[in-house]
Design a protein around this motif. Structure first.
Motif, mmCIF file in Angstrom:
data_model
loop_
_atom_site.group_PDB
_atom_site.id
_atom_site.type_symbol
_atom_site.label_atom_id
_atom_site.label_comp_id
_atom_site.label_asym_id
_atom_site.label_seq_id
_atom_site.Cartn_x
_atom_site.Cartn_y
_atom_site.Cartn_z
ATOM 1 N N LEU B 121 -21.962 49.358 -5.642
ATOM 2 C CA LEU B 121 -21.102 50.444 -5.148
ATOM 3 C C LEU B 121 -21.923 51.531 -4.459
ATOM 4 O O LEU B 121 -21.505 52.679 -4.376
ATOM 5 C CB LEU B 121 -20.309 51.046 -6.315
ATOM 6 C CG LEU B 121 -19.294 50.108 -6.976
ATOM 7 C CD1 LEU B 121 -18.700 50.747 -8.207
ATOM 8 C CD2 LEU B 121 -18.191 49.741 -6.009
ATOM 9 N N THR B 122 -23.081 51.152 -3.952
ATOM 10 C CA THR B 122 -23.942 52.185 -3.359
ATOM 11 C C THR B 122 -23.334 52.800 -2.104
ATOM 12 O O THR B 122 -23.753 53.873 -1.677
ATOM 13 C CB THR B 122 -25.316 51.596 -2.999
ATOM 14 O OG1 THR B 122 -25.117 50.362 -2.343
ATOM 15 C CG2 THR B 122 -26.170 51.423 -4.223
ATOM 16 N N LEU B 123 -22.375 52.123 -1.508
ATOM 17 C CA LEU B 123 -21.770 52.696 -0.306
ATOM 18 C C LEU B 123 -20.517 53.503 -0.636
ATOM 19 O O LEU B 123 -19.871 54.025 0.258
ATOM 20 C CB LEU B 123 -21.422 51.586 0.684
ATOM 21 C CG LEU B 123 -22.618 50.794 1.210
ATOM 22 C CD1 LEU B 123 -22.168 49.720 2.178
ATOM 23 C CD2 LEU B 123 -23.594 51.723 1.890
ATOM 24 N N CYS B 124 -20.183 53.569 -1.889
ATOM 25 C CA CYS B 124 -19.004 54.331 -2.285
ATOM 26 C C CYS B 124 -19.466 55.625 -2.948
ATOM 27 O O CYS B 124 -19.829 55.611 -4.135
ATOM 28 C CB CYS B 124 -18.147 53.547 -3.265
ATOM 29 S SG CYS B 124 -17.783 51.895 -2.698
ATOM 30 N N PRO B 125 -19.493 56.691 -2.202
ATOM 31 C CA PRO B 125 -20.035 57.916 -2.793
ATOM 32 C C PRO B 125 -19.168 58.470 -3.911
ATOM 33 O O PRO B 125 -19.642 59.192 -4.771
ATOM 34 C CB PRO B 125 -20.104 58.878 -1.622
ATOM 35 C CG PRO B 125 -19.190 58.340 -0.614
ATOM 36 C CD PRO B 125 -19.090 56.872 -0.811
ATOM 37 N N CYS B 126 -17.896 58.115 -3.878
ATOM 38 C CA CYS B 126 -17.011 58.685 -4.888
ATOM 39 C C CYS B 126 -16.283 57.564 -5.619
ATOM 40 O O CYS B 126 -15.476 56.854 -5.042
ATOM 41 C CB CYS B 126 -16.009 59.625 -4.217
ATOM 42 S SG CYS B 126 -15.033 60.516 -5.389
ATOM 43 N N PRO B 137 -13.803 42.372 -12.807
ATOM 44 C CA PRO B 137 -13.860 41.060 -13.458
ATOM 45 C C PRO B 137 -14.639 41.134 -14.768
ATOM 46 O O PRO B 137 -15.665 41.800 -14.848
ATOM 47 C CB PRO B 137 -14.581 40.184 -12.432
ATOM 48 C CG PRO B 137 -15.230 41.118 -11.505
ATOM 49 C CD PRO B 137 -14.459 42.384 -11.502
ATOM 50 N N GLN B 138 -14.136 40.420 -15.759
ATOM 51 C CA GLN B 138 -14.754 40.518 -17.082
ATOM 52 C C GLN B 138 -16.138 39.903 -17.122
ATOM 53 O O GLN B 138 -16.940 40.217 -17.976
ATOM 54 C CB GLN B 138 -13.865 39.833 -18.114
ATOM 55 C CG GLN B 138 -12.603 40.625 -18.353
ATOM 56 C CD GLN B 138 -11.744 40.022 -19.432
ATOM 57 O OE1 GLN B 138 -11.878 38.857 -19.743
ATOM 58 N NE2 GLN B 138 -10.854 40.828 -19.965
ATOM 59 N N SER B 139 -16.370 39.001 -16.154
ATOM 60 C CA SER B 139 -17.655 38.309 -16.173
ATOM 61 C C SER B 139 -18.760 39.104 -15.488
ATOM 62 O O SER B 139 -19.884 38.634 -15.395
ATOM 63 C CB SER B 139 -17.495 36.965 -15.469
ATOM 64 O OG SER B 139 -16.978 37.188 -14.173
ATOM 65 N N LEU B 140 -18.419 40.303 -15.021
ATOM 66 C CA LEU B 140 -19.385 41.093 -14.249
ATOM 67 C C LEU B 140 -20.724 41.228 -14.992
ATOM 68 O O LEU B 140 -20.765 41.539 -16.171
ATOM 69 C CB LEU B 140 -18.797 42.489 -14.014
ATOM 70 C CG LEU B 140 -19.420 43.291 -12.881
ATOM 71 C CD1 LEU B 140 -19.109 42.649 -11.548
ATOM 72 C CD2 LEU B 140 -18.912 44.718 -12.897
ATOM 73 N N LEU B 141 -21.791 40.963 -14.243
ATOM 74 C CA LEU B 141 -23.125 41.046 -14.849
ATOM 75 C C LEU B 141 -23.845 42.338 -14.485
ATOM 76 O O LEU B 141 -24.586 42.885 -15.284
ATOM 77 C CB LEU B 141 -23.971 39.848 -14.412
ATOM 78 C CG LEU B 141 -23.581 38.492 -14.951
ATOM 79 C CD1 LEU B 141 -24.540 37.435 -14.448
ATOM 80 C CD2 LEU B 141 -23.568 38.494 -16.460
ATOM 81 N N SER B 142 -23.658 42.754 -13.247
ATOM 82 C CA SER B 142 -24.398 43.959 -12.871
ATOM 83 C C SER B 142 -23.535 44.891 -12.039
ATOM 84 O O SER B 142 -22.678 44.442 -11.274
ATOM 85 C CB SER B 142 -25.667 43.585 -12.097
ATOM 86 O OG SER B 142 -25.344 43.274 -10.772
ATOM 87 N N ILE B 143 -23.766 46.151 -12.223
ATOM 88 C CA ILE B 143 -23.043 47.141 -11.434
ATOM 89 C C ILE B 143 -24.021 48.223 -11.016
ATOM 90 O O ILE B 143 -24.881 48.640 -11.794
ATOM 91 C CB ILE B 143 -21.837 47.720 -12.217
ATOM 92 C CG1 ILE B 143 -21.005 48.611 -11.302
ATOM 93 C CG2 ILE B 143 -22.278 48.470 -13.456
ATOM 94 C CD1 ILE B 143 -19.620 48.872 -11.818
ATOM 95 N N ASP B 144 -23.920 48.600 -9.766
ATOM 96 C CA ASP B 144 -24.824 49.606 -9.226
ATOM 97 C C ASP B 144 -24.017 50.833 -8.827
ATOM 98 O O ASP B 144 -23.250 50.809 -7.867
ATOM 99 C CB ASP B 144 -25.563 49.033 -8.013
ATOM 100 C CG ASP B 144 -26.679 49.945 -7.540
ATOM 101 O OD1 ASP B 144 -26.673 51.135 -7.932
ATOM 102 O OD2 ASP B 144 -27.542 49.476 -6.787
ATOM 103 N N LEU B 145 -24.185 51.880 -9.581
ATOM 104 C CA LEU B 145 -23.472 53.130 -9.305
ATOM 105 C C LEU B 145 -24.464 54.211 -8.900
ATOM 106 O O LEU B 145 -24.227 55.394 -9.071
ATOM 107 C CB LEU B 145 -22.714 53.577 -10.563
ATOM 108 C CG LEU B 145 -21.550 52.696 -10.989
ATOM 109 C CD1 LEU B 145 -21.195 52.940 -12.433
ATOM 110 C CD2 LEU B 145 -20.349 52.963 -10.116
ATOM 111 N N SER B 146 -25.612 53.773 -8.363
ATOM 112 C CA SER B 146 -26.702 54.726 -8.184
ATOM 113 C C SER B 146 -26.410 55.790 -7.137
ATOM 114 O O SER B 146 -27.030 56.841 -7.137
ATOM 115 C CB SER B 146 -27.981 53.981 -7.823
ATOM 116 O OG SER B 146 -27.804 53.287 -6.626
#
Lengths: 471, 701
Positions: B121-126, B137-146
């Motif tokens: 989600l690095t391109l989503c500032p908000c 998805p429940q299987s999500l392994l990684s999320i980037d909220l940096s």
């Protein structure tokens, strides 16, 4: 002048040992030994000026007291005579002014001596006061002059008395009805360099032992004139100024014991009078206490009731008031919480705790409150079920978990055993199931606290206790 | 053997690599052969109409189709998914990584792609909490909220509650995040292995402690600039997370107290201690922990670590491969003697002396990478000694070592024939004779930086012998001309990046030679090459991979040139047209129409009006804009553009415009995650640099 009376004291003491009901006669030698060193500025330094053995001799003998009283009586008669003669001469107007002044001085001196004698005689009757008061039989003004000599005398005397003490202690302390548990040793704080003590070879220092009463005495310095007690020698000296100009001299006000100079200082260590304590000299791994304040704090902390209760948390108790004050500074500010509900005033303590135990984790105070609210709100609708379980006479694990959380919220009362008593479950009337839903959370706490209850309470049914709360 | 497709002659959107025949083997042991792979999507369409033979595509197991999709580029995948419903569905199920341009797209996108494993989600500032609560998805392994803001502990609760198998979380830059968020992560993400919380200044020891206890499988923890964390937290991490491999403690206020615990981590490979000025050599003195797994140690900016402290750390780390000591003010001595496996040392900005460098030369390690940029005290003698001893050097960075002369280059070229990267920026004492040597001896060079040296055409001719060259930086070389560039264009076919900043001698001829010769060109910097015209743009439009174009100050380039380049180079993401006064709305319109991948644009001093600016709002991925001193703009036009560009994260405006824009609008745009930067610079002609750069011009310096 000292040697003769000390012999007397020995001869007096030895036969009387089995008959001694309290330990006074043994005890009072120690301050005399100790006060000659610089270690204890507030502990009876002024006594070092006195020739103590003299007072020892007067101590237990009623005949001696009778002598004293007779002497007083004679003295009073003398003064009476003088005053009468003054009155007579006044009537005849034959008195010279300087003669009159001399008479007055005589009267004052006599009265002073009477008062002192009276106090000292009375002092023998008060066990814990005796040594200081009796020492007043000597003139304070002469004390400063003979100090060096008396100091050395005192040292010798202490040695001899020490032998007696060690002999006697075995007998005396066995009789002491002290049944206090041996608590934790807090003394390291006070004797910060007690490592030095350990380095000392067992024979290289002198072991002194104060007795219980002396340790617990609130005042250790007494005014020779009016008998008022003080905790500090300095305060006493300040007080003495009010008794006359002779106490205002720099010599009288100076801190005594500073100029002991050339003598070989014998290292002194102290033993706790409580037999079985590690700080007692009878103990195999005896660790001596370094100073008298150490002795006092150790004895109070380890072998006395904890009578000071923190007014904030109502759970922490202390036997030393300074400890209470230290605690009160931090009480209620234990902001470092562990997930297990324990709180710490220091962060490093929390982290030490957490790293020590598996599964424990630092917790947020605010987050705890939030979870509490949410948990209680979600649990509330099911409280009936809990009640049913409870009324069935048991609690399942889930309930206990829930109750635990409540318990944490309700701390500190939850942890304090004192407060369980305040629930006052005795004499409880009947309780019906209908009331279960009306139960307040206080009941749940009480239920959870059940394991801590005395056995007789356990025998009661839960219903009983609940109905009492409701009634 | 299933013959899937035979012959379709349509513009290919599926490019299967290398051979024309590809074999896919599946789990069931079937082998599928695709001859002459062409456009599957077109094949499907045609099959429906006529070919019964191609019916098999639909019948193919999904795993085989996935294998096919694995081999496709992103561009082809888009085409495939648009061809028919079947492939659309297959493509939807096949996709594992998602990087949405805007958070508003997320719900729709998530409902389509259900088997996403990695969400970037690095391109989503908000990213509001509600999004994190939505159908991830429940299987999500990684999320980037940096680079995302706007979420809180509640949103994270939803995230970790739903995606229990999360392995990687990046919430770097969350300055408003605190211990509550850490509590949520530690509570929910029990399988977490990688956590990055850089710049989370609200996180304290308690938060880190909770993570350490809750996520005991952590392998990577980055705490850079978490100023609330101290020794206690780090120590607890070291005690509880025994699997840690990467630990970044840069700019964390720790002292040496926690290092014994950290160095006892059995699997630790990378340890970053950059900027930990609390670590002093005294606290390092008693370190006797052996951390043999450690490969990388970063002690840059640790101003209180002396070589004694370094010695005591490196005593136990015998397998160290990389050592970063930039700006650490330590006198080198024998601290590295026992590090036999070390192959990379960075000493940027250190004060070194001859004996220290010679001790590096004398050590028995096989050095492959040496960085001495901006080092004071590097001399010909010491450098020659090092390169003489370490002939296997692959990368050498001696940027701004101003004492270097021809002698050093002679010894470098003589000894190090394996060099792939050589940076000589601002080594101004190097004579012209040195460059032919580089061309002759270092044929393997891929990265060459000769900015601000006396390079001339002869030198370029020699350098063109390095046929593997992919990055060439020759800014500020005023002596080079078109002739030199023609050599480069002829020989260096692999060139991807060229920097000609202020190399004023070149004209369209040289650029054309480069553009024609180096068709892989991705980045070109022509800033202040004032002789450049639209012809250069015309020829550069052949480089279809061009993504970064800088024509700052090229005042002869007009809208026409911009239009041709946007038509030719659809991949352009960065465009800097500052001071191109001939560029007007026409250029903007063509940019808006063709450059749909544009991310960053600088249109300061251009002749643009509201219309041109507003057209840019058509570009959906536009992230940052710099609009300074554009006379034709009105406040309302600017406001409208800012409102219309929903994906903006950074806008640079002149400070004078601040008062002209409505405050509410600014606040609204800020709330969408956009940062305003207000610039104070006065208007200037800018054709000459306001100061002659004394040291460095490029980012890497």
């Amino acid at each position: 002048m000292d040697h003769e009376p000390r012999k007397i004291s020995k001869s007096l003491l030895e036969p009387s040992i089995p008959a001694i009901s309290n330990t006074n006669s043994v005890r009072f030698d120690i301050p005399f030994g100790s006060c000659s060193t610089e270690d204890f500025p507030d502990y009876g330094n002024h006594q070092s000026r006195e020739s103590t053995p003299l007072t020892n001799t007067t101590n237990q003998d009623p005949r001696l007291m009778l002598n004293n009283l007779t002497f007083l009586e004679q003295k009073i008669h003398q003064v009476q005579d003088i005053v009468r003669s003054i009155i007579e001469r006044e009537g005849r107007h034959t008195l010279q002014p300087d003669e009159l002044a001399a008479q007055h001085q005589l009267v004052t001196a006599d009265l002073t001596s009477i008062i002192i004698q009276l106090i000292s005689t009375a002092g023998t009757l008060l066990p814990s006061l005796q040594n200081t008061l009796l020492s007043s039989t000597n003139q304070p003004s002469s004390a400063a002059a003979c100090q060096p000599q008396t100091v050395s005398n005192n040292l010798q005397q202490t040695e001899t008395f020490q032998m007696e003490t060690s002999n006697i202690n075995g007998i005396v302390e066995m009789v002491e009805p002290v049944l206090l548990p041996i608590g934790e040793d807090h003394d390291v704080k006070d004797c910060e360099d007690h490592g030095d003590c350990e380095n000392l070879l067992p024979g290289s220092y002198e072991v002194l032992q104060l007795e219980k009463e002396e340790i617990l005495a609130s005042h250790t310095h007494f005014c020779l004139i009016c008998g008022k007690g003080f905790k500090r020698d300095a305060n006493l000296r300040m007080h003495m100024r009010g008794h006359g100009d002779e106490y205002k001299t720099p010599a009288a006000l100076a801190k005594p014991g500073k100029d002991s100079s050339s003598e070989v200082v014998i290292i002194k260590r102290y033993s706790c009078p409580f037999v079985g304590c590690k700080r007692n000299k009878e103990h195999k791994k005896f660790q001596p206490l370094k100073t008298i304040p150490c002795v006092k704090n150790h004895y109070k902390r380890s072998h006395c009731d904890k009578s000071y209760t923190c007014s904030r948390c109502n759970s922490k108790k202390f036997s030393v008031i300074a400890d209470l004050k230290t605690h009160e500074k931090h009480c209620g500010r234990d902001k470092w919480l562990c997930s297990c509900g324990t709180s710490f005033s220091r962060k490093d303590k929390l982290f030490g705790h957490v790293s020590l135990f598996q599964g424990h984790t630092p917790a947020l105070p605010m987050a705890m409150d939030e979870t509490k609210v949410s948990e209680t709100s979600t649990q509330m609708p099911t409280s009936n079920e809990i009640m049913n379980d409870v009324c069935g006479g048991f609690c399942n694990i889930d309930d206990i978990d829930f109750l635990d959380i409540k318990g944490i919220d309700e701390e500190p009362s939850f942890y304090s055993s004192v407060d369980f008593d305040s629930f006052n479950f005795g004499g409880i009337p009947e309780y019906t199931d209908n009331n279960a839903s009306q139960l307040s959370s206080s009941y749940q706490v009480s239920e959870n606290s059940r394991p801590f209850m005395p056995n007789d309470y356990d025998n009661r049914t839960i219903n009983d206790s609940n109905s009492h709360l409701l009634s | 053997m299933i013959r899937v497709l035979s012959s379709f002659h349509t513009p290919s959107s599926i490019i299967l690599p290398e051979s024309k025949t590809t074999l896919f083997s599946t789990h069931s042991g079937t082998v599928i052969r695709i001859d002459d792979a062409h456009d599957i999507s077109m094949g499907v369409k045609r099959r429906r109409r006529c070919s019964p033979e191609a019916m098999s595509l639909e019948a193919m197991p999904e795993e085989i189709l996935f294998c096919i999709l694995d081999k496709m580029t992103a561009q082809s995948l888009k085409s495939v998914s648009l061809s028919c419903k079947t492939l659309h569905n297959v493509e939807s199920r096949h996709r594992r990584t998602l990087k949405p341009l805007r958070s508003s797209l997320l719900p729709a996108v998530l409902s389509r792609y259900t088997s996403i494993l990695h969400l970037d989600l690095t391109l989503c500032p908000c990213v509001p909490d509600s999004l994190l609560f939505s159908r991830l998805p429940q299987s999500l392994l990684s999320i980037d909220l940096s680079r995302s803001r706007g979420f809180s502990a509640a949103g994270l609760t939803g995230l970790v509650g739903r995606c229990g198998s999360l392995v990687e979380i990046d919430v770097s830059g969350g300055t408003e995040l605190g211990d509550a968020e850490m509590a949520v992560i530690s509570d929910g993400a029990k399988r977490l292995e990688r956590l990055r919380i850089r710049m989370c200044k609200g996180v304290t020891d308690v938060g880190v402690g909770m993570v350490a206890v809750g996520c005991s499988h952590l392998r990577e923890l980055r705490l850079k600039s978490c100023s609330g964390v101290t020794d206690l937290g780090v120590e607890l991490v070291a005690v509880k997370c025994r699997m840690l491999e990467v630990l970044d403690l840069s700019f964390v206020p720790i002292t040496g107290k926690c290092l014994p615990a950290v160095l006892q981590l059995q699997y630790l490979q990378e340890l970053y201690l950059s900027g930990c000025s609390g670590i002093d050599y005294e606290s390092l003195m008693d370190l006797d922990q052996k951390c043999e797994s450690l490969h990388l140690l970063d002690l840059s900016n640790c101003e209180n670590v002396s070589h004694v402290g370094l010695c005591s750390i490196t005593n136990g780390t015998t397998n160290l491969r990389q050592l970063i000591l930039s700006y650490s003010f330590l006198g080198l001595s024998n601290s590295m003697i026992n590090l036999s496996k070390l192959h990379s040392i960075k000493l940027d900005g250190c004060k070194v002396n001859c004996s220290g460098l010679k001790s590096i030369g004398n050590s028995n390690m096989l050095l492959k990478e040496l960085s001495l940029s901006k080092c004071n005290g590097v001399t010909d003698e010491s450098l020659s000694y090092i390169v003489g001893k370490h002939r296997e050097l692959v990368k050498l960075d001696i940027t701004c070592c101003r004492g270097i002369t021809h002698d050093s280059i002679v010894s470098i070229t003589k000894s190090c024939s394996y060099l792939t990267s050589l940076r000589l920026e601002s080594c101004s004492l190097i004579s012209v004779k040195a460059f032919p040597l580089i061309g002759q001896c270092c044929r393997l060079l891929e990265d060459l930086n000769l900015t601000d040296t006396g390079l001339d055409d002869e030198g370029l001719k020699a350098i063109s012998a390095c046929s593997k060259l992919s990055s060439l930086k020759i800014g500020f070389c005023l002596d080079i001309s078109d002739n030199g560039l023609i050599y480069i264009g002829k020989a260096c076919k692999n060139l991807k990046e060229i920097d000609l900043y202020r190399s004023d001698g070149i004209t369209d001829v040289g650029i054309t030679a480069i553009a024609l010769g180096c068709s892989d060109l991705e980045t070109i910097d022509l800033a202040y090459c004032t002789k450049i015209t639209d012809n250069s743009m015309n020829s550069l439009s052949n480089c279809s991979k061009l993504s970064t174009l800088e024509i700052r100050g090229c005042s002869q380039v007009s809208s026409l040139g911009v239009s041709t380049i946007t038509v030719g180079c659809r991949q352009i993401t960065n465009l800097d047209m500052k001071r191109c006064s001939k560029i007007n709305d026409a250029g903007m319109l063509s940019i808006a129409h063709y450059s749909q991948n544009l991310r960053h644009i600088n249109i300061s001093y251009c002749s643009i009006t509201d219309m041109g600016l507003l057209a840019l709002a058509n570009i959906s991925c536009l992230q940052s804009m710099t609009i300074l001193h554009v006379k034709g703009l009105s406040p309302s036009g600017l406001t409208a553009t800012l409102m219309a560009c929903g994906g903006l994260t950074k806008v640079k405006l002149h400070v004078a415009t601040k008062s002209l824009l409505p405050l509410q609008i600014i606040e609204h745009i800020k709330s969408r995650g956009c940062v305003f930067q207000w610039i104070h610079k006065p208007i200037s002609t800018g054709l000459l640099p306001t100061f002659w750069p004394c040291c460095c011009l490029n980012d890497n310096c």
